[in-house]
Design an enzyme around this catalytic site. Structure first.
Site, PDB file in Angstrom:
ATOM      1  N   VAL A 128       0.834  -1.204   0.000  1.00  0.00           N
ATOM      2  CA  VAL A 128       0.000   0.000   0.000  1.00  0.00           C
ATOM      3  C   VAL A 128       0.868   1.253   0.000  1.00  0.00           C
ATOM      4  O   VAL A 128       0.645   2.189  -0.776  1.00  0.00           O
ATOM      5  CB  VAL A 128      -0.956  -0.001   1.212  1.00  0.00           C
ATOM      6  CG1 VAL A 128      -1.879   1.210   1.161  1.00  0.00           C
ATOM      7  CG2 VAL A 128      -1.775  -1.286   1.248  1.00  0.00           C
ATOM      8  N   TYR A 129       1.876   1.277   0.855  1.00  0.00           N
ATOM      9  CA  TYR A 129       2.776   2.426   0.932  1.00  0.00           C
ATOM     10  C   TYR A 129       3.482   2.642  -0.413  1.00  0.00           C
ATOM     11  O   TYR A 129       3.514   3.760  -0.931  1.00  0.00           O
ATOM     12  CB  TYR A 129       3.806   2.205   2.034  1.00  0.00           C
ATOM     13  CG  TYR A 129       4.835   3.308   2.139  1.00  0.00           C
ATOM     14  CD1 TYR A 129       4.504   4.523   2.728  1.00  0.00           C
ATOM     15  CD2 TYR A 129       6.131   3.136   1.638  1.00  0.00           C
ATOM     16  CE1 TYR A 129       5.443   5.543   2.823  1.00  0.00           C
ATOM     17  CE2 TYR A 129       7.068   4.145   1.735  1.00  0.00           C
ATOM     18  CZ  TYR A 129       6.722   5.347   2.327  1.00  0.00           C
ATOM     19  OH  TYR A 129       7.654   6.356   2.419  1.00  0.00           O
ATOM     20  N   ALA A 130       4.040   1.574  -0.969  1.00  0.00           N
ATOM     21  CA  ALA A 130       4.747   1.704  -2.245  1.00  0.00           C
ATOM     22  C   ALA A 130       3.814   2.226  -3.332  1.00  0.00           C
ATOM     23  O   ALA A 130       4.197   3.079  -4.142  1.00  0.00           O
ATOM     24  CB  ALA A 130       5.356   0.362  -2.655  1.00  0.00           C
TER      25      ALA A 130
END
Length: 245
Positions: free
Chosen positions: A155-157
Site C-alpha cells: 500500500v505504501y509503495a
C-alpha cells in the site's frame, strides 16, 4: 556569510510534517541557508520544541491535514502569517507495511488520504499563488518505494508510485510559469516511520547500517533548491550504500 549560509536568504518556505524526521531535516537545512520557514505539523508538542530551538526563524502552524477543512485552510493560513511562499515542501505522510491481507480498510484509507490526496490538494492550492508570482519551488517527499515494487509494503509503495507520477505531470504543466517541481526519494531513513516495519526487516536494516540519517535528506533538498533557475532536479533517489546487501 558563506554562499551556503546565504543561498536561500530572503526566501520563505513551508514544510508539512515539519516537526520531526525528514520534515525537520528539511526545515533545518533551509534555516541554515537563510530561509524563513513555516513549520506545519499536527503534533503541538513537537512544534513547541521547534519554536524553542529556532525562535523567530520559524513560524509554526498546528494543522491536522487529514481533516478536510483544516487541509483546505493550509495555504491561506500560511499566507496570512508570512505573506508569500517561495518554497513548498509537501512532506507529511504515513507508513503502512506488511501483507496486504492484514491491512485494515481504515488504515489503507488513512494512509492513501495523507500520502496522495492531501499532497495533491496542498500542491494544487499553492500553485495559483506561485503562478501569480511567476516562480517558486515545490518539493514532494516520495520514496525509493516509488521506483521498486517493495514486497513488504504494497500500500505504501503504491501511494509513492502515484505521487511519483503526479510530480512529473505537475512539473510538465507548470515549468512555463517558472515553477520547479521535484521529489526526493529516500531509501530507509532513521525516523519514526520505520518503527512500523516488520521486526525482522527493521533489525536487519539497523544491524547492516542500511538506514540514512535525516540530515542527508536535508542536505540533498538544499542542493535541489540551490540549482540555477534553468536547472530542475526532478527526482533524487537517495539510499543507504548497504541497502542492497
Amino acid at each position: 556569510m558563506s554562499t551556503l549560509k546565504s543561498s536561500l536568504e530572503g526566501k520563505i518556505a513551508a514544510v508539512t510534517g515539519g516537526a520531526s524526521g525528514i520534515g525537520l531535516a528539511s526545515v533545518k537545512g533551509m534555516l541554515g541557508a537563510g530561509a524563513q520557514v513555516v513549520v506545519i505539523d499536527r503534533d503541538e508538542s513537537a512544534l513547541a520544541r521547534v519554536r524553542d530551538e529556532f525562535g523567530d526563524q520559524v513560524t509554526t502552524l498546528a494543522i491536522d491535514l487529514l481533516d478536510t477543512k483544516c487541509c483546505s485552510s493550509l495555504v491561506p493560513r500560511i499566507l496570512e502569517e508570512v505573506g508569500h511562499i517561495d518554497i513548498f515542501h509537501a512532506n507529511a505522510g504515513l507508513y503502512l507495511g506488511g501483507d496486504l491481507v492484514e491491512a485494515s480498510s481504515e488504515a489503507i484509507d488513512r494512509m492513501l488520504h495523507l500520502n496522495v490526496n492531501v499532497v495533491m490538494k496542498n500542491v494544487r492550492d499553492v500553485l495559483p499563488h506561485m503562478i501569480e508570482r511567476k516562480g517558486g519551488d515545490i518539493l514532494v517527499t516520495s520514496s525509493l518505494a516509488a521506483h521498486y515494487p517493495t514486497p513488504w509494503e504494497p500500500v505504501y509503495a503504491s501511494s509513492k508510485w502515484a505521487i511519483n507520477c503526479f510530480v512529473q505531470v505537475v512539473r510538465r504543466q507548470n515549468f512555463k510559469h517558472g515553477i520547479r517541481v521535484g521529489s526526493i526519494s529516500p531509501g530507509p531513513v532513521r525516523t519514526n516511520l520505520v518503527s512500523d516495519w516488520p521486526e525482522d526487516k527493521l533489525r536487519e536494516a539497523i544491524d547492516s547500517g542500511s538506514l540514512i540519517d535525516p540530515k542527508e535528506i536535508g542536505d540533498t533538498i538544499l542542493f535541489m533548491l540551490t540549482r540555477p533557475p534553468q536547472v530542475t532536479i526532478r527526482d533524487v533517489v537517495l539510499m543507504p550504500t548497504n541497502f542492497d546487501l
